[in-house]
Scaffold this motif. Structure first.
Motif, PDB file in Angstrom:
ATOM      1  N   ILE A 109      -9.361 -11.232   1.442  1.00 36.56           N
ATOM      2  CA  ILE A 109      -9.392 -11.389  -0.015  1.00 36.56           C
ATOM      3  C   ILE A 109      -9.823 -10.101  -0.703  1.00 36.56           C
ATOM      4  CG2 ILE A 109     -10.553 -12.592  -1.910  1.00 36.56           C
ATOM      5  CD1 ILE A 109     -10.589 -15.097  -0.137  1.00 36.56           C
ATOM      6  N   GLU A 110     -10.852  -9.463  -0.157  1.00 32.36           N
ATOM      7  CA  GLU A 110     -11.369  -8.248  -0.792  1.00 32.36           C
ATOM      8  C   GLU A 110     -10.368  -7.103  -0.740  1.00 32.36           C
ATOM      9  OE1 GLU A 110     -14.992  -7.693   1.319  1.00 32.36           O
ATOM     10  OE2 GLU A 110     -16.002  -9.384   0.327  1.00 32.36           O
ATOM     11  N   ASN A 111      -9.428  -7.167   0.185  1.00 35.94           N
ATOM     12  CA  ASN A 111      -8.416  -6.114   0.302  1.00 35.94           C
ATOM     13  C   ASN A 111      -7.033  -6.584  -0.127  1.00 35.94           C
ATOM     14  OD1 ASN A 111      -9.716  -3.631   1.803  1.00 35.94           O
ATOM     15  ND2 ASN A 111     -10.576  -5.484   2.749  1.00 35.94           N
ATOM     16  N   HIS A 112      -6.993  -7.711  -0.836  1.00 41.77           N
ATOM     17  CA  HIS A 112      -5.749  -8.232  -1.425  1.00 41.77           C
ATOM     18  C   HIS A 112      -4.646  -8.406  -0.374  1.00 41.77           C
ATOM     19  CE1 HIS A 112      -7.697  -7.415  -5.257  1.00 41.77           C
ATOM     20  NE2 HIS A 112      -7.923  -6.183  -4.839  1.00 41.77           N
ATOM     21  N   CYS A 113      -5.036  -8.926   0.774  1.00 40.22           N
ATOM     22  CA  CYS A 113      -4.085  -9.203   1.846  1.00 40.22           C
ATOM     23  C   CYS A 113      -4.040 -10.716   2.071  1.00 40.22           C
ATOM     24  CB  CYS A 113      -4.480  -8.491   3.137  1.00 40.22           C
ATOM     25  SG  CYS A 113      -3.314  -8.742   4.507  1.00 40.22           S
ATOM     26  N   ALA A 114      -2.888 -11.310   1.868  1.00 37.08           N
ATOM     27  CA  ALA A 114      -2.727 -12.745   2.060  1.00 37.08           C
ATOM     28  C   ALA A 114      -2.602 -13.059   3.545  1.00 37.08           C
ATOM     29  CB  ALA A 114      -1.502 -13.237   1.301  1.00 37.08           C
ATOM     30  N   LEU A 115      -2.833 -14.332   3.896  1.00 35.52           N
ATOM     31  CA  LEU A 115      -2.702 -14.784   5.285  1.00 35.52           C
ATOM     32  C   LEU A 115      -1.891 -16.070   5.316  1.00 35.52           C
ATOM     33  CD1 LEU A 115      -3.469 -14.714   8.326  1.00 35.52           C
ATOM     34  CD2 LEU A 115      -5.541 -16.011   7.721  1.00 35.52           C
ATOM     35  N   VAL A 116      -0.882 -16.095   6.195  1.00 37.30           N
ATOM     36  CA  VAL A 116      -0.046 -17.275   6.400  1.00 37.30           C
ATOM     37  C   VAL A 116       0.023 -17.571   7.891  1.00 37.30           C
ATOM     38  CG1 VAL A 116       2.319 -18.193   6.269  1.00 37.30           C
ATOM     39  CG2 VAL A 116       1.348 -16.953   4.316  1.00 37.30           C
ATOM     40  N   THR A 117      -0.007 -18.856   8.248  1.00 39.99           N
ATOM     41  CA  THR A 117       0.112 -19.274   9.643  1.00 39.99           C
ATOM     42  C   THR A 117       1.468 -19.921   9.891  1.00 39.99           C
ATOM     43  OG1 THR A 117      -2.269 -19.685   9.840  1.00 39.99           O
ATOM     44  CG2 THR A 117      -0.834 -20.789  11.424  1.00 39.99           C
ATOM     45  N   VAL A 118       2.159 -19.471  10.933  1.00 39.55           N
ATOM     46  CA  VAL A 118       3.393 -20.107  11.414  1.00 39.55           C
ATOM     47  C   VAL A 118       3.144 -20.443  12.876  1.00 39.55           C
ATOM     48  CG1 VAL A 118       5.862 -19.867  11.811  1.00 39.55           C
ATOM     49  CG2 VAL A 118       4.816 -18.774   9.814  1.00 39.55           C
ATOM     50  N   HIS A 119       2.779 -21.694  13.151  1.00 37.38           N
ATOM     51  CA  HIS A 119       2.340 -22.069  14.491  1.00 37.38           C
ATOM     52  C   HIS A 119       3.364 -22.982  15.164  1.00 37.38           C
ATOM     53  CE1 HIS A 119      -1.087 -23.738  17.225  1.00 37.38           C
ATOM     54  NE2 HIS A 119      -0.459 -22.728  17.799  1.00 37.38           N
ATOM     55  N   THR A 120       3.089 -24.275  15.273  1.00 39.58           N
ATOM     56  CA  THR A 120       4.017 -25.141  16.004  1.00 39.58           C
ATOM     57  C   THR A 120       5.353 -25.296  15.280  1.00 39.58           C
ATOM     58  OG1 THR A 120       2.892 -27.076  15.048  1.00 39.58           O
ATOM     59  CG2 THR A 120       2.260 -26.416  17.275  1.00 39.58           C
ATOM     60  N   ASN A 121       5.400 -25.030  13.980  1.00 35.33           N
ATOM     61  CA  ASN A 121       6.698 -24.974  13.310  1.00 35.33           C
ATOM     62  C   ASN A 121       7.489 -23.766  13.811  1.00 35.33           C
ATOM     63  OD1 ASN A 121       4.552 -23.600  11.947  1.00 35.33           O
ATOM     64  ND2 ASN A 121       5.789 -23.387  10.103  1.00 35.33           N
ATOM     65  N   GLY A 122       6.785 -22.683  14.154  1.00 40.25           N
ATOM     66  CA  GLY A 122       7.442 -21.528  14.764  1.00 40.25           C
ATOM     67  C   GLY A 122       7.812 -21.769  16.212  1.00 40.25           C
ATOM     68  N   ASP A 123       7.122 -22.705  16.875  1.00 38.42           N
ATOM     69  CA  ASP A 123       7.490 -23.086  18.241  1.00 38.42           C
ATOM     70  C   ASP A 123       8.770 -23.900  18.244  1.00 38.42           C
ATOM     71  OD1 ASP A 123       5.227 -21.936  19.473  1.00 38.42           O
ATOM     72  OD2 ASP A 123       4.020 -23.707  19.049  1.00 38.42           O
ATOM     73  N   SER A 124       8.879 -24.852  17.327  1.00 42.19           N
ATOM     74  CA  SER A 124       9.968 -25.829  17.347  1.00 42.19           C
ATOM     75  C   SER A 124      11.270 -25.320  16.751  1.00 42.19           C
ATOM     76  CB  SER A 124       9.546 -27.100  16.596  1.00 42.19           C
ATOM     77  OG  SER A 124       8.567 -27.821  17.300  1.00 42.19           O
ATOM     78  N   ALA A 125      11.191 -24.434  15.780  1.00 45.36           N
ATOM     79  CA  ALA A 125      12.373 -24.024  15.026  1.00 45.36           C
ATOM     80  C   ALA A 125      13.389 -23.294  15.898  1.00 45.36           C
ATOM     81  CB  ALA A 125      11.958 -23.135  13.856  1.00 45.36           C
ATOM     82  N   VAL A 126      14.634 -23.316  15.441  1.00 50.59           N
ATOM     83  CA  VAL A 126      15.674 -22.514  16.092  1.00 50.59           C
ATOM     84  C   VAL A 126      15.265 -21.045  16.007  1.00 50.59           C
ATOM     85  CG1 VAL A 126      18.074 -21.790  15.973  1.00 50.59           C
ATOM     86  CG2 VAL A 126      17.478 -24.188  15.548  1.00 50.59           C
ATOM     87  N   GLY A 127      15.345 -20.350  17.125  1.00 56.21           N
ATOM     88  CA  GLY A 127      14.900 -18.967  17.156  1.00 56.21           C
ATOM     89  C   GLY A 127      13.398 -18.825  17.260  1.00 56.21           C
ATOM     90  N   GLY A 128      12.706 -19.921  17.582  1.00 55.00           N
ATOM     91  CA  GLY A 128      11.261 -19.897  17.683  1.00 55.00           C
ATOM     92  C   GLY A 128      10.767 -19.346  19.002  1.00 55.00           C
ATOM     93  N   VAL A 129       9.493 -19.553  19.267  1.00 57.11           N
ATOM     94  CA  VAL A 129       8.825 -18.939  20.423  1.00 57.11           C
ATOM     95  C   VAL A 129       9.533 -19.262  21.732  1.00 57.11           C
ATOM     96  CG1 VAL A 129       6.691 -18.873  21.755  1.00 57.11           C
ATOM     97  CG2 VAL A 129       6.589 -18.887  19.258  1.00 57.11           C
TER      98      VAL A 129
END
Length: 297
Positions: A109-129
């Motif tokens: 937050i102090e460095n204006h950097c956002a954080l996003v998680t792509v976890h089991t949705n990234g496992d399941s999706a086409v082209g995923g893990v």
């Protein structure tokens, strides 16, 4: 390629004739690639920190939101860090800066950097893990090991496919070892070194809950991470004609393979929408182990 040797950027620098997306725009692209509906019920995916109107010019992908990864992303001028593993999967009662998770949130937050998680949705999706792991190992006729309850037929946890040519287990394990970033744990194998394998099941991350599906798929070998003693021992006891063999890999290493593919996919979607953005992959090795002792060494 070792994790420390990964290229800092996997996408070109922003074009002069295009505008940078907002965080909201990037979240729409992320949903297109890795729908949140594919995440397991227990998971925590999506936006962790950041304002939707924030302009995003540089994105960094990483496996883990460790303090070192967060600080490295900030030093590289990232406006957004996308990690595979969640920072806040388990409940916390405080985000005080003197604690690891709170400190990471404060740094972001102090460095204006956002954080996003792509976890089991990234496992399941086409082209995923698991798709990436299957592709790197050369599997054909690939399908989900456990199809998604809601999603495309190609989506789900794990993958199973066939090798174009059968291999001895020892040779196949060598292929797995050579495909992964170099980490301390290496690759552990259970089974006859000379046993022949053709049908291969894979699961990026911890997959020892999937043995029933692996047996149903009649896989000759199962490649996954974090195999615990009891599930692995029971799987060997329940083996039919010694199958499935087991190949236990580093959790970090198996999932790191997805990062360059994910970065390229997000870049392509955003560029197709007319946005300019730079997307890279963290070179931080966040595997928790530093060295291993084996008999004779």
């Amino acid at each position: 390629m070792g994790a420390h040797d990964a290229a800092a950027a996997v996408a070109p620098a922003p074009r002069d004739d295009a505008s940078a997306p907002t965080l909201g725009d990037v979240l729409v692209a992320i949903e297109e690639l890795w729908p949140a509906s594919l995440a397991e019920e227990w998971d925590a995916v999506g936006l962790v920190a950041g304002r939707l109107e924030q302009v995003i010019r540089r994105v960094v992908f990483a496996v883990d939101p460790t303090r070192e990864v967060v600080r490295d992303a900030i030093e590289r001028g990232a406006d957004l860090l996308i990690t595979h593993h969640p920072l806040l999967l388990r409940g916390v009662k405080s985000v005080a800066a003197d604690q690891f998770k709170g400190g990471a949130i404060h740094d972001l937050i102090e460095n204006h950097c956002a954080l996003v998680t792509v976890h089991t949705n990234g496992d399941s999706a086409v082209g995923g893990v698991s798709d990436v792991l299957a592709d790197i190992l050369g599997l054909q006729n690939v399908s989900p090991l456990v199809p998604a309850a809601e999603g495309l037929p190609e989506e789900g946890i794990g993958r199973v496919g066939t090798l174009p040519d059968a291999l001895a287990l020892g040779d196949f394990a060598s292929r797995v070892f050579g495909a992964l970033p170099a980490v301390a744990g290496g690759v552990r194998v259970a089974g006859d070194r000379d046993g022949i394998v053709r049908t291969v099941a894979v699961c990026g991350g911890a997959g020892d809950s999937l043995f029933d599906a692996v047996r149903e798929a009649r896989a000759d070998v199962f490649v996954t991470a974090d195999l615990r003693h009891h599930p692995a021992s029971e799987a060997r006891e329940a083996a039919i004609e010694d199958r499935p063999y087991l190949v236990d890999i580093s959790h970090f290493a198996g999932e790191w393979l997805w990062l360059p593919v994910a970065a390229e996919g997000l870049y392509n979607v955003l560029v197709d929408q007319g946005f300019a953005v730079e997307i890279g992959v963290s070179s931080i090795n966040s595997d928790p182990w530093d060295f291993i002792l084996t008999p004779g060494h």
